[in-house]
Scaffold this motif. Sequence first.
Motif, PDB file in Angstrom:
ATOM      1  N   ASP A   8      31.674  38.338  41.146  1.00  0.00           N
ATOM      2  CA  ASP A   8      30.413  38.812  40.566  1.00  0.00           C
ATOM      3  C   ASP A   8      30.347  40.344  40.529  1.00  0.00           C
ATOM      4  OD1 ASP A   8      29.250  36.492  39.767  1.00  0.00           O
ATOM      5  OD2 ASP A   8      27.842  36.333  41.452  1.00  0.00           O
TER       6      ASP A   8
ATOM      7  N   THR B 137      32.366  41.604  37.455  1.00  0.00           N
ATOM      8  CA  THR B 137      31.672  41.518  36.161  1.00  0.00           C
ATOM      9  C   THR B 137      30.410  42.374  36.153  1.00  0.00           C
ATOM     10  OG1 THR B 137      30.588  39.475  36.921  1.00  0.00           O
ATOM     11  CG2 THR B 137      32.548  39.232  35.551  1.00  0.00           C
TER      12      THR B 137
ATOM     13  N   GLY C 279      31.165  45.919  35.598  1.00  0.00           N
ATOM     14  CA  GLY C 279      31.959  46.172  34.392  1.00  0.00           C
ATOM     15  C   GLY C 279      33.423  46.482  34.655  1.00  0.00           C
TER      16      GLY C 279
ATOM     17  N   GLY D 224      35.725  44.214  34.950  1.00  0.00           N
ATOM     18  CA  GLY D 224      36.488  43.231  34.192  1.00  0.00           C
ATOM     19  C   GLY D 224      35.560  42.112  33.756  1.00  0.00           C
ATOM     20  N   THR D 225      36.047  41.300  32.816  1.00  0.00           N
ATOM     21  CA  THR D 225      35.234  40.179  32.331  1.00  0.00           C
ATOM     22  C   THR D 225      35.568  38.918  33.133  1.00  0.00           C
ATOM     23  OG1 THR D 225      36.917  39.458  30.760  1.00  0.00           O
ATOM     24  CG2 THR D 225      35.333  41.124  29.978  1.00  0.00           C
ATOM     25  N   ARG D 226      34.733  37.904  32.964  1.00  0.00           N
ATOM     26  CA  ARG D 226      34.974  36.615  33.636  1.00  0.00           C
ATOM     27  C   ARG D 226      36.340  36.049  33.213  1.00  0.00           C
ATOM     28  NH1 ARG D 226      33.736  34.224  38.266  1.00  0.00           N
ATOM     29  NH2 ARG D 226      35.780  33.292  38.107  1.00  0.00           N
ATOM     30  N   GLU D 227      36.636  36.191  31.898  1.00  0.00           N
ATOM     31  CA  GLU D 227      37.917  35.688  31.381  1.00  0.00           C
ATOM     32  C   GLU D 227      39.079  36.437  32.052  1.00  0.00           C
ATOM     33  OE1 GLU D 227      35.293  36.643  29.365  1.00  0.00           O
ATOM     34  OE2 GLU D 227      34.717  34.534  29.115  1.00  0.00           O
ATOM     35  N   GLU D 228      38.922  37.750  32.212  1.00  0.00           N
ATOM     36  CA  GLU D 228      39.985  38.534  32.853  1.00  0.00           C
ATOM     37  C   GLU D 228      40.159  38.122  34.320  1.00  0.00           C
ATOM     38  OE1 GLU D 228      40.027  42.643  30.209  1.00  0.00           O
ATOM     39  OE2 GLU D 228      38.594  42.503  31.849  1.00  0.00           O
TER      40      GLU D 228
ATOM     41  N   ARG E  33      45.105  46.667  31.798  1.00  0.00           N
ATOM     42  CA  ARG E  33      44.701  46.145  30.493  1.00  0.00           C
ATOM     43  C   ARG E  33      45.396  46.966  29.412  1.00  0.00           C
ATOM     44  NH1 ARG E  33      39.503  47.419  31.026  1.00  0.00           N
ATOM     45  NH2 ARG E  33      38.745  45.533  31.993  1.00  0.00           N
TER      46      ARG E  33
ATOM     47  N   ASP F 199      43.615  43.953  24.648  1.00  0.00           N
ATOM     48  CA  ASP F 199      42.883  42.862  25.301  1.00  0.00           C
ATOM     49  C   ASP F 199      43.765  42.054  26.243  1.00  0.00           C
ATOM     50  OD1 ASP F 199      40.444  43.467  24.266  1.00  0.00           O
ATOM     51  OD2 ASP F 199      40.706  42.216  22.475  1.00  0.00           O
TER      52      ASP F 199
END
Length: 240
Positions: A140, A143, A146, A148-152, A187, A190
Amino acid sequence: MSEDTPVKGEVLYEGKAKILYATSDPGLVIQYFKDDATAFNAKKTGTIEAKGIINNAFSTKIFRHLEENGVKTHLVKKLSDREQLVRKVTILPVEVVARNRVAGSLARKMGIKEGTEISHPILEFYYKDDALDDPMINADYVTAFGFGTREEIDIIMAEARKINVLLTAFFRKAGIELVDFKLEFGRINDEIVLADEISPDSCRLWDVKTGEKLDKDRFRFDLGRVEESYREVLDRVTEI
Ligand code: TMP
């Protein structure tokens, strides 16, 4: 250097154990391995003779093994004793630690004796910030701030677990137990790729037969035979 090797440019970043140089190719950088050693978020400093040469050789061998087994990494090729050509990535400010047995900060945090077995591997995240002593965080935080994203995060966790399985088997062939280790991911556009290094600086490596520590804990806790241990693990994995 061969014709397809770009020309080395200015220093982009100097870290505790490595220097990154720009190259004539904007997508590629040179990662230079130093002998400098730090521990406890740079509260302890020193040098380990030839560490840069050993860690470059060691990490190159490990990253190639991972690439051969489907893990995407930043490594292009080893250039020299202390240099690798790598893809330029944006490093996520998150250290991923995988643990197979209790040691180090886990032993201190849980009050459980070093060496205690755990019933399955543990993955942890830390926020990369020396001034804050790299605090432990969770998905948490990654994300919400910022990083990284949940997908990352899902990709990173799946890759870390796969790397743990691959490297546990790899080191076992060298008579070494992979107790725990730290990974960094970067990264590119993407895509998430494994970056930084995997070396006796970033792993706990114990001799399977004797339990002897063959990693940076020898430097952290002044156990002696530091260079010899780094050289020994390199020699053992080179033979695999
Ligand atoms: P720890 O037990 O001190 O949390 O370390 C876990 C693993 O992560 C250990 O193999 C050493 C590695 N590590 C790093 O590579 N860099 C660091 O800054 C820290 C704290 C640990």
